[in-house]
Design an enzyme around this catalytic site. Structure first.
Site, mmCIF file in Angstrom:
data_model
loop_
_atom_site.group_PDB
_atom_site.id
_atom_site.type_symbol
_atom_site.label_atom_id
_atom_site.label_comp_id
_atom_site.label_asym_id
_atom_site.label_seq_id
_atom_site.Cartn_x
_atom_site.Cartn_y
_atom_site.Cartn_z
ATOM 1 N N HIS A 1 -5.698 8.881 0.451
ATOM 2 C CA HIS A 1 -5.763 8.072 1.669
ATOM 3 C C HIS A 1 -6.725 8.618 2.722
ATOM 4 O O HIS A 1 -6.450 8.584 3.920
ATOM 5 C CB HIS A 1 -4.360 7.902 2.276
ATOM 6 C CG HIS A 1 -4.202 6.635 3.066
ATOM 7 N ND1 HIS A 1 -4.713 6.479 4.343
ATOM 8 C CD2 HIS A 1 -3.586 5.472 2.777
ATOM 9 C CE1 HIS A 1 -4.414 5.272 4.796
ATOM 10 N NE2 HIS A 1 -3.742 4.635 3.857
ATOM 11 N N HIS B 1 3.673 -2.187 3.216
ATOM 12 C CA HIS B 1 3.722 -0.859 2.599
ATOM 13 C C HIS B 1 5.074 -0.702 1.908
ATOM 14 O O HIS B 1 6.114 -1.020 2.498
ATOM 15 C CB HIS B 1 3.545 0.237 3.661
ATOM 16 C CG HIS B 1 2.245 0.122 4.405
ATOM 17 N ND1 HIS B 1 2.055 -0.744 5.457
ATOM 18 C CD2 HIS B 1 1.058 0.770 4.229
ATOM 19 C CE1 HIS B 1 0.818 -0.633 5.909
ATOM 20 N NE2 HIS B 1 0.188 0.277 5.183
ATOM 21 N N HIS C 1 -5.417 2.715 -4.266
ATOM 22 C CA HIS C 1 -5.596 2.863 -2.815
ATOM 23 C C HIS C 1 -6.229 4.229 -2.543
ATOM 24 O O HIS C 1 -5.983 4.850 -1.520
ATOM 25 C CB HIS C 1 -4.236 2.739 -2.124
ATOM 26 C CG HIS C 1 -4.296 2.519 -0.644
ATOM 27 N ND1 HIS C 1 -5.265 1.775 -0.019
ATOM 28 C CD2 HIS C 1 -3.460 2.959 0.351
ATOM 29 C CE1 HIS C 1 -5.044 1.746 1.282
ATOM 30 N NE2 HIS C 1 -3.961 2.471 1.536
ATOM 31 N N ASP D 1 0.828 -1.213 0.000
ATOM 32 C CA ASP D 1 0.000 0.000 0.000
ATOM 33 C C ASP D 1 0.861 1.262 0.000
ATOM 34 O O ASP D 1 2.038 1.246 0.381
ATOM 35 C CB ASP D 1 -0.886 0.045 1.248
ATOM 36 C CG ASP D 1 -2.050 -0.924 1.168
ATOM 37 O OD1 ASP D 1 -2.101 -1.720 0.214
ATOM 38 O OD2 ASP D 1 -2.902 -0.902 2.072
ATOM 39 N N ASP D 2 0.229 2.364 -0.443
ATOM 40 C CA ASP D 2 0.707 3.738 -0.249
ATOM 41 C C ASP D 2 1.765 4.214 -1.223
ATOM 42 O O ASP D 2 2.113 5.393 -1.209
ATOM 43 C CB ASP D 2 1.225 3.968 1.179
ATOM 44 C CG ASP D 2 0.137 3.862 2.214
ATOM 45 O OD1 ASP D 2 -1.026 3.680 1.815
ATOM 46 O OD2 ASP D 2 0.431 3.939 3.413
#
Length: 372
Positions: free
Chosen positions: A217, A306, A213, A162-163
């Site tokens: 966020h 991540h 994603h 993620d991210d």
């Protein structure tokens, strides 16, 4: 008696003279036509065997341009790929191509341009070349990365990040995956895709699954309808700008979803995918801790990490090899679901394969650190 003997001698001399004359005649015919009876026989044999000699091929209109379009630069053993073969002029009389590969026997290409890799070609990157046979000397090549075939009967996990993207850390993570012919799924933030489009392009070119994603966020369950739509739409557009295709999967920040989120996501043909194993890498900030957690994965797990943390690079470099050594296949989320005969339908949420997790009306935000 003497007369009979003389007659026999005369007959013999006559036969010799006839043979000499016939040989002379055949020699003259051969010189005039450039062929022989044995050549004709060989030609007939070739025709019976379905072979066509070079002189019988019509090269009157040669090709002036040749190209081979490849839908993707990667393929798995067990899959096929239809190549887009184009040539100019359209009335070229001989369009037959001779195919070759930098690794002998790694791939086969049919007459209609369907490429099939061999089992022995797994974990190899090859160069495939097409060459014209009309004497024009035209040729074109492309590189193809061949992954191992997925065996549904053997354990597999989907490693997810993620991210990202974040070039300083995503790049070495991709290096580790590439080196070991392993795949993963990257849930990218739209705002970061704009900063590092070339990193996302590399993810896609290596055959990784590129998903969204959201854009920035935000917790989707706390947004208005308009804000929710912006978070989804902008992230999709960012990925389309980077790799030319829209994502099929989305990971909601903090894993937070409700009916409104699932409806909005489904309207964009997206499926939500959370996780079944959280490494809590953002919390431990330790490569050894991340490594140990990943190594507890079981068949069908979707593992959360991540790719923006430097300490995760060392963990990835270790667990990719070690998971494979333990017999795990490292695949994308979509590959794992397809291999297990499960679907990822738009507007639904999933956590792992076999058994599937029932969808609840609402999933609240996890204790995942804000911004992770």
């Amino acid at each position: 008696m003497k007369k009979n003997k003389m007659r026999l001698i005369q007959y013999a001399v006559t036969i010799v003279v006839v043979i000499i004359l016939l040989c002379g005649i055949f020699s003259i015919i051969k010189r005039l036509t450039g062929t022989s009876s044995t050549d004709k026989l060989s030609s007939n044999v070739s025709k019976e065997q379905g072979e066509v000699s070079e002189k019988e091929v019509d090269n009157s209109v040669p090709m002036t341009k040749l190209s081979v379009g490849v839908p993707e630069g990667t393929i798995r053993v067990g899959e096929t790929m239809k190549l887009d073969i184009a040539y100019e002029p359209k009335n070229a009389t001989n369009t037959e191509l001779k195919w070759s590969c930098s690794e002998k026997g790694a791939v086969k290409v049919s007459e209609d341009g369907v490429l099939t890799p061999s089992k022995e070609a797994a974990k190899s990157t090859v160069t495939v070349t097409a060459k014209a046979t009309d004497g024009s000397d035209l040729s074109t090549s492309f590189e193809l990365r061949i992954y191992p075939e997925i065996d549904p009967s053997k354990p597999m996990v989907a490693i997810t990040f993620d991210d990202g993207p974040y070039e300083p850390t995503t790049t070495p993570i991709l290096d580790a995956l590439e080196e070991n012919y392993a795949k993963a799924t990257f849930f990218c933030l739209g705002q970061n895709v704009g900063y590092y489009p070339e990193v996302v392009q590399r993810e896609y070119e290596l055959g990784m699954e590129v998903a969204t994603h959201t854009t920035s966020h935000k917790q989707l369950t706390a947004l208005s309808s308009a804000e929710l739509e912006t978070e989804i739409t902008d992230s999709i557009n960012a990925l389309k700008d980077a790799i030319g295709v829209a994502p099929k999967l989305m990971r909601p920040p903090y894993g937070a979803v409700n009916k409104d989120v699932l409806t909005a996501v489904g309207n964009h043909d997206l499926c939500c995918v959370n996780w079944s194993l959280d490494t809590e890498d953002w919390k431990t900030k330790n490569a050894d801790a991340t490594y140990r957690m990943v190594m507890t994965a079981t068949d069908g797990d979707v593992v959360l990490l991540h790719d923006i943390h430097e300490y995760n690079v060392a963990a990835v470099e270790r667990f990719v090899k070690d998971l494979q050594a333990e017999g795990f296949q490292l695949v994308t989320v979509s590959e794992m679901y397809e291999a297990r005969g499960e679907t990822l339908d738009p507007g639904t949420i999933h956590y792992r394969t076999d058994p599937t997790t029932e969808v609840s009306e609402e999933t609240t935000a996890t204790t995942e650190e804000v911004g992770e």
